[in-house]
Every structure is written in structure tokens, then in C-alpha cells.
Design a protein around this motif. Structure first.
Motif, mmCIF file in Angstrom:
data_model
loop_
_atom_site.group_PDB
_atom_site.id
_atom_site.type_symbol
_atom_site.label_atom_id
_atom_site.label_comp_id
_atom_site.label_asym_id
_atom_site.label_seq_id
_atom_site.Cartn_x
_atom_site.Cartn_y
_atom_site.Cartn_z
ATOM 1 N N SER A 269 0.817 -1.210 0.000
ATOM 2 C CA SER A 269 0.000 0.000 0.000
ATOM 3 C C SER A 269 0.850 1.260 0.000
ATOM 4 C CB SER A 269 -0.939 -0.003 1.214
ATOM 5 O OG SER A 269 -0.215 -0.034 2.427
ATOM 6 N N LYS A 270 2.021 1.224 0.647
ATOM 7 C CA LYS A 270 2.881 2.409 0.658
ATOM 8 C C LYS A 270 3.292 2.786 -0.757
ATOM 9 C CE LYS A 270 7.007 4.678 0.932
ATOM 10 N NZ LYS A 270 8.025 4.823 -0.136
ATOM 11 N N GLY A 271 3.755 1.828 -1.531
ATOM 12 C CA GLY A 271 4.171 2.095 -2.894
ATOM 13 C C GLY A 271 3.025 2.562 -3.766
ATOM 14 N N ILE A 272 1.856 1.944 -3.585
ATOM 15 C CA ILE A 272 0.689 2.321 -4.383
ATOM 16 C C ILE A 272 0.239 3.736 -4.048
ATOM 17 C CG2 ILE A 272 -1.748 1.811 -4.796
ATOM 18 C CD1 ILE A 272 -1.032 -1.167 -4.359
ATOM 19 N N VAL A 273 0.138 4.043 -2.754
ATOM 20 C CA VAL A 273 -0.330 5.366 -2.335
ATOM 21 C C VAL A 273 0.642 6.446 -2.778
ATOM 22 C CG1 VAL A 273 -0.786 6.837 -0.332
ATOM 23 C CG2 VAL A 273 -1.696 4.509 -0.399
ATOM 24 N N ALA A 274 1.942 6.226 -2.562
ATOM 25 C CA ALA A 274 2.931 7.234 -2.936
ATOM 26 C C ALA A 274 2.923 7.488 -4.439
ATOM 27 C CB ALA A 274 4.323 6.793 -2.473
ATOM 28 N N SER A 275 2.887 6.420 -5.229
ATOM 29 C CA SER A 275 2.876 6.580 -6.682
ATOM 30 C C SER A 275 1.602 7.276 -7.150
ATOM 31 C CB SER A 275 2.999 5.215 -7.364
ATOM 32 O OG SER A 275 4.270 4.643 -7.118
ATOM 33 N N THR A 276 0.478 6.894 -6.578
ATOM 34 C CA THR A 276 -0.792 7.500 -6.968
ATOM 35 C C THR A 276 -0.807 8.990 -6.644
ATOM 36 O OG1 THR A 276 -1.939 5.401 -6.595
ATOM 37 C CG2 THR A 276 -3.292 7.395 -6.681
ATOM 38 N N ALA A 277 -0.312 9.346 -5.455
ATOM 39 C CA ALA A 277 -0.295 10.749 -5.053
ATOM 40 C C ALA A 277 0.558 11.574 -6.009
ATOM 41 C CB ALA A 277 0.230 10.880 -3.622
ATOM 42 N N ALA A 278 1.758 11.090 -6.310
ATOM 43 C CA ALA A 278 2.677 11.846 -7.158
ATOM 44 C C ALA A 278 2.180 11.942 -8.595
ATOM 45 C CB ALA A 278 4.060 11.199 -7.121
ATOM 46 N N LEU A 279 1.821 10.799 -9.175
ATOM 47 C CA LEU A 279 1.430 10.788 -10.576
ATOM 48 C C LEU A 279 0.116 11.514 -10.812
ATOM 49 C CD1 LEU A 279 3.781 8.805 -10.644
ATOM 50 C CD2 LEU A 279 2.418 7.317 -12.118
ATOM 51 N N SER A 280 -0.822 11.370 -9.890
ATOM 52 C CA SER A 280 -2.134 12.000 -10.077
ATOM 53 C C SER A 280 -2.033 13.519 -10.082
ATOM 54 C CB SER A 280 -3.106 11.543 -8.994
ATOM 55 O OG SER A 280 -3.329 10.152 -9.075
ATOM 56 N N LEU A 281 -1.217 14.070 -9.197
ATOM 57 C CA LEU A 281 -1.045 15.525 -9.173
ATOM 58 C C LEU A 281 -0.531 16.029 -10.520
ATOM 59 C CD1 LEU A 281 0.562 16.092 -5.650
ATOM 60 C CD2 LEU A 281 -1.580 17.102 -6.449
ATOM 61 N N LEU A 282 0.467 15.353 -11.062
ATOM 62 C CA LEU A 282 1.059 15.794 -12.320
ATOM 63 C C LEU A 282 0.132 15.545 -13.508
ATOM 64 C CD1 LEU A 282 4.646 14.513 -11.548
ATOM 65 C CD2 LEU A 282 3.973 16.917 -11.792
ATOM 66 N N LEU A 283 -0.482 14.381 -13.543
ATOM 67 C CA LEU A 283 -1.390 14.071 -14.643
ATOM 68 C C LEU A 283 -2.570 15.036 -14.682
ATOM 69 C CD1 LEU A 283 -1.370 10.188 -14.296
ATOM 70 C CD2 LEU A 283 -0.434 11.486 -16.222
ATOM 71 N N GLN A 284 -3.060 15.431 -13.510
ATOM 72 C CA GLN A 284 -4.166 16.375 -13.453
ATOM 73 C C GLN A 284 -3.785 17.716 -14.084
ATOM 74 O OE1 GLN A 284 -7.143 15.505 -12.443
ATOM 75 N NE2 GLN A 284 -8.101 17.512 -12.705
ATOM 76 N N GLU A 285 -2.500 18.038 -14.054
ATOM 77 C CA GLU A 285 -2.014 19.285 -14.634
ATOM 78 C C GLU A 285 -1.599 19.115 -16.102
ATOM 79 O OE1 GLU A 285 1.069 20.841 -12.107
ATOM 80 O OE2 GLU A 285 -0.139 20.594 -10.297
ATOM 81 N N GLY A 286 -1.845 17.932 -16.654
ATOM 82 C CA GLY A 286 -1.492 17.683 -18.045
ATOM 83 C C GLY A 286 -0.032 17.360 -18.257
ATOM 84 N N ILE A 287 0.669 17.002 -17.191
ATOM 85 C CA ILE A 287 2.096 16.690 -17.279
ATOM 86 C C ILE A 287 2.276 15.176 -17.271
ATOM 87 C CG2 ILE A 287 4.339 16.905 -16.137
ATOM 88 C CD1 ILE A 287 3.289 19.527 -14.901
ATOM 89 N N GLY A 288 3.013 14.657 -18.226
ATOM 90 C CA GLY A 288 3.297 13.218 -18.265
ATOM 91 C C GLY A 288 2.759 12.576 -19.521
ATOM 92 N N ASP A 289 3.617 11.786 -20.158
ATOM 93 C CA ASP A 289 3.249 11.125 -21.406
ATOM 94 C C ASP A 289 3.349 9.612 -21.319
ATOM 95 O OD1 ASP A 289 3.102 13.648 -23.241
ATOM 96 O OD2 ASP A 289 4.932 13.861 -22.076
ATOM 97 N N THR A 290 4.269 9.121 -20.493
ATOM 98 C CA THR A 290 4.286 7.706 -20.129
ATOM 99 C C THR A 290 4.421 7.637 -18.613
ATOM 100 O OG1 THR A 290 6.685 7.310 -20.169
ATOM 101 C CG2 THR A 290 5.534 7.218 -22.267
ATOM 102 N N ILE A 291 3.896 6.569 -18.030
ATOM 103 C CA ILE A 291 3.995 6.401 -16.583
ATOM 104 C C ILE A 291 4.412 4.979 -16.254
ATOM 105 C CG2 ILE A 291 2.222 8.143 -16.119
ATOM 106 C CD1 ILE A 291 0.317 5.839 -15.342
ATOM 107 N N ARG A 292 5.121 4.864 -15.132
ATOM 108 C CA ARG A 292 5.395 3.553 -14.578
ATOM 109 C C ARG A 292 5.207 3.620 -13.068
ATOM 110 N NH1 ARG A 292 10.742 0.191 -13.047
ATOM 111 N NH2 ARG A 292 9.604 -1.651 -12.348
ATOM 112 N N VAL A 293 4.559 2.611 -12.507
ATOM 113 C CA VAL A 293 4.404 2.494 -11.061
ATOM 114 C C VAL A 293 5.429 1.477 -10.593
ATOM 115 C CG1 VAL A 293 2.855 1.849 -9.196
ATOM 116 C CG2 VAL A 293 1.966 3.108 -11.160
ATOM 117 N N SER A 294 6.492 1.955 -9.960
ATOM 118 C CA SER A 294 7.639 1.108 -9.609
ATOM 119 C C SER A 294 7.435 0.453 -8.246
ATOM 120 C CB SER A 294 8.922 1.937 -9.612
ATOM 121 O OG SER A 294 9.151 2.500 -10.883
#
Length: 426
Positions: free
Chosen positions: A240-265
């Protein structure tokens, strides 16, 4: 422009096992194997599994002559399985040697990942970097300039620290680290362009493991360049730590239209399927309304009204069924990934949520009448009861898919209904 460049880099192929609904503006899901690339069969199997799960680009480690020697065989093996997923070669330290010595490796990869911090030291750095870029130009391949805060170019960092110490307004340690990441990526990208690589063949990543740092780095990158950006929180962690951290970071940027490929590591648990990181990446994009990959199940969290676990078991069963069916459904039923299903546990919100879904079932809560009304496109169609509710509801889902998403599905349903009517009359 960023995503147009990205489509050039991955060849605009129907990636991810034939995902429907992909456009030039789509954010692409990437993953990475954790097999020894020298073991071609194991790598083929894992790449295929990731592709079947929906990964649209897969990165593999190319760290040794033995690994490089197998890349051509891996590409051929995947092609024989009908798996056209682009492969990215992850190079560190010796990529210039491997690309020169193993042309089948250089040809078989769609993209080379180059880490500026690990490409070489001193005077050899520019020479070895240039060798990799020249290979990309020769074989018409794309390049990811992938900077990571755990492997920053130490010479550059030392110089920046010296300059910062002499500045009248020195940056904080965190600010300096972020600026070093950005400069390393942009300077390396410009160096690749100067050597002769087209800007359309370059994508950039600057990965850190702290959410706020990642957001700040990518906001700045988006302001300072037009290259496509690959998002990922490096070393996100387990569970859950990895999922929550990745979701928080990627969602903020994607909401702003930033990001073209993503990976959840995600760090997988021992013997856990690597496909989990693909599912999480898809669900981030789908729950944000950016892309659809598979029908998702809406289910209530449960309360004192739902002391039985039956609705939880049914929700899990239906979600698993939908994911299992998707490799076939993607081809046979265009648009099915947008379908919504609700499995609710009691009468409070059950009927309402079920009506809002394409197909919904409201199971009886504690003390309620042991029946389960089913709603299809907002209308109650049947009430299920007895010991076979799960099987009957799954059959309703399957019928709905055939009726609404298959070419000629409505005609087949009408013919079936007509046959049933004739049989009933006779």
C-alpha cells in the motif's frame, strides 16, 4: 507536441495487447521485467504477461554480453507469440560497448534508456554517450534520457555545489538536487540533438522517491522543455505504501497535463506477479478519467448492515472475471473497457448505485429479504435469489457485453430471442 513525439517513438502500434481507445493524446503505461535478460525464455514469458495485463512498453535490463546476446531472440520470440510490445533496453556503465558488439540487440530494441550519471566518467563520458546516441541514429531508435537522484552525475553535482556555495543567494540542498536533475537531463538531451538525434526521438525522466520533490521537478521540466516526459516515483516501495505514494505523485502531475508515459515502480512481494504494477498504473489513469482499460467494479466498503462477506466475494469474483476476459474482449468487443458494474451490499445505497452503473446488483444486507435485484442501464430487470446468484449475475454481465459491444451482437440476441419464442410456441 509531447505526445505526438511519443507516438513516433513507439511507432504508433496497437500496443498493450490491442488496447482500444488509444489516441495520440493517450498517456502510455510502461513496466519493467525483473528476470535475468540472459534467460530469454523467462524474459519472454514475463514480457508477454505484462503485455497481456496491458503494459504498452516494457523495459528490460541489458547489463552484460550474455543479456545483450539474447535481445534479438527475445524480440523474435515475442513476435512469434503475436506480442508487438516495444522493448526498451536499460543500459548502465557499458551500453556503448554492448550496442556496438551486439547489433541484433541494437536492432531489436525500440528505445535505449541512457542514464547520464552512469554513462561514463571524465573525458570518456562524452565519448561513450555519443557512441550510444550514434547507435540510436544508425538504427533509427528512440532514447530516454533517464536521470535518477540515486545515480546523479557526481562531477556535475560537485561543480554545482561549488558554484552554489559562491552564490549570493544559494539554493537549499533539496533545491540544488532538483536543479541538478533537471540540468543533467536537459543538457544530455541537447547534447543528443547536437550529435544528430531528432528531438522527436527523445523522452526525458527525472526520478526521485519523494512525492513533493517529484512534483516540483516535473513541473519545472514541463516549463523548460517540449520533450515527452516519463513519470515515475522511483523506489516507491512495497504494498500500500508504494501504491499510495505513486498515486499521489502521478495524479497531481497528470491532473495538470504533465506526463506522457507512466510507470508504477512497486517492489513486488516474493513470487508476486509483476503485473500488479501495470494494474495500478491503469487504475490511476482510469479512475482519473484519462483512459479506460477494463470495466471497473463499484462496491460499498461494508458496515454493520453487511455482516456477511458474500458481497465482497462477489465483487472480487466479478472484477477478476472482467480482467480475465479483457485480453479476448479487447478485440471482440470494442468499447467494453468503459462499461461500469456495481456490486452493492445492502438496501441503503445498493439500488441507487446499481441504477447508475451499466449493470448493478444490490445484495441483501443483514436482516433484509434474501433477494438481489439486478439493474441494467438504470432499469430493474430481474431479481435473483437462491444459491446461484453469482453465476447468474456473471451470465447477465456476459449477455450485456455481447448485446452492447459486439459487432452484430444485437442481431444475434434478437435471433436468440426469436428462437426461444419459437421453441416456446412449439
Amino acid at each position: 507536441m509531447r505526445r505526438q513525439c511519443l507516438q513516433v517513438m513507439i511507432g504508433h502500434v496497437p500496443v498493450g495487447g490491442g488496447l482500444q481507445g488509444s489516441t495520440s493524446a493517450s498517456v502510455v503505461v510502461q513496466s519493467m521485467t525483473n528476470t535475468d535478460t540472459a534467460d530469454a525464455q523467462a524474459t519472454i514469458q514475463q514480457v508477454f504477461e505484462l503485455w497481456q495485463a496491458g503494459s504498452e512498453v516494457v523495459r528490460i535490463t541489458v547489463n552484460s554480453p550474455e543479456a545483450a546476446a539474447q535481445v534479438g531472440n527475445i524480440r523474435a520470440g515475442l513476435d512469434a507469440l503475436g506480442c508487438n510490445v516495444p522493448l526498451v533496453g536499460d543500459f548502465h556503465y557499458n551500453g556503448h560497448k554492448l550496442l556496438a558488439a551486439y547489433p541484433d540487440c541494437a536492432k531489436g530494441l525500440a528505445k535505449y534508456r541512457i542514464n547520464p550519471g552512469n554513462v561514463g566518467k571524465g573525458s570518456k563520458r562524452d565519448e561513450q554517450f555519443a557512441a550510444m546516441i550514434e547507435a540510436a541514429i544508425q538504427y533509427k531508435k528512440s532514447v530516454r534520457i533517464g536521470v535518477n537522484w540515486g545515480s546523479l552525475d557526481q562531477a556535475k553535482m560537485a561543480q554545482m555545489m561549488d558554484d552554489n556555495g559562491k552564490s549570493a543567494n544559494p539554493m537549499s540542498a533539496d533545491e540544488l538536487m532538483r536543479e541538478a536533475l533537471i540540468q543533467s537531463a536537459l543538457e544530455s538531451a541537447q547534447q543528443a540533438v547536437d550529435i544528430g538525434l531528432s528531438p522527436n526521438q527523445i523522452i526525458i525522466s527525472c526520478k526521485v522517491s519523494n512525492v513533493q520533490d517529484l512534483v516540483k521537478v516535473y513541473r519545472e521540466l514541463a516549463e523548460r522543455c517540449e520533450f515527452p516526459l516519463h513519470l515515475g516515483l522511483t523506489e516507491a516501495g512495497m504494498g500500500s505504501k508504494g501504491i499510495v505514494a505513486s498515486t499521489a505523485a502521478l495524479s497531481l502531475l497528470l491532473q495538470e497535463g504533465i506526463g506522457d508515459t507512466i510507470r508504477v515502480s512497486l517492489t513486488p512481494e516474493p513470487n508476486e506477479s509483476r503485473t500488479k504494477e501495470v494494474v495500478v498504473a491503469q487504475e490511476i489513469l482510469q479512475t482519473m478519467g484519462i483512459r479506460s482499460f477494463t470495466p471497473l467494479v463499484t462496491a460499498c466498503p461494508g458496515c454493520g448492515r453487511t455482516t456477511s462477506t458474500y458481497f465482497q466475494e462477489l465483487a472480487m469474483q466479478i472484477q477478476g472475471y472482467l480482467r480475465t476476459q479483457m485480453p479476448m474482449w479487447r478485440k471482440a468487443y470494442p468499447g467494453v473497457e468503459d462499461m461500469s458494474v456495481a456490486v452493492m451490499g445492502c438496501v441503503v445505497n445498493g439500488p441507487g448505485e446499481s441504477k447508475l452503473a451499466n449493470i448493478g446488483i444490490s445484495l441483501p444486507g443483514t436482516g433484509e429479504t434474501p433477494v438481489a435485484p439486478v439493474f441494467v442501464d438504470g432499469e430493474k430487470t430481474v431479481t435473483l435469489k437462491g444459491d446461484h446468484i453469482a453465476e447468474e449475475f456473471q451470465a447477465i454481465v456476459e449477455e450485456y457485453v455481447q448485446k452492447n459491444y459486439a459487432e452484430g451482437g444485437k442481431l444475434r440476441l434478437k435471433l436468440t430471442e426469436k428462437t426461444i419464442s419459437i421453441q416456446a410456441v412449439n
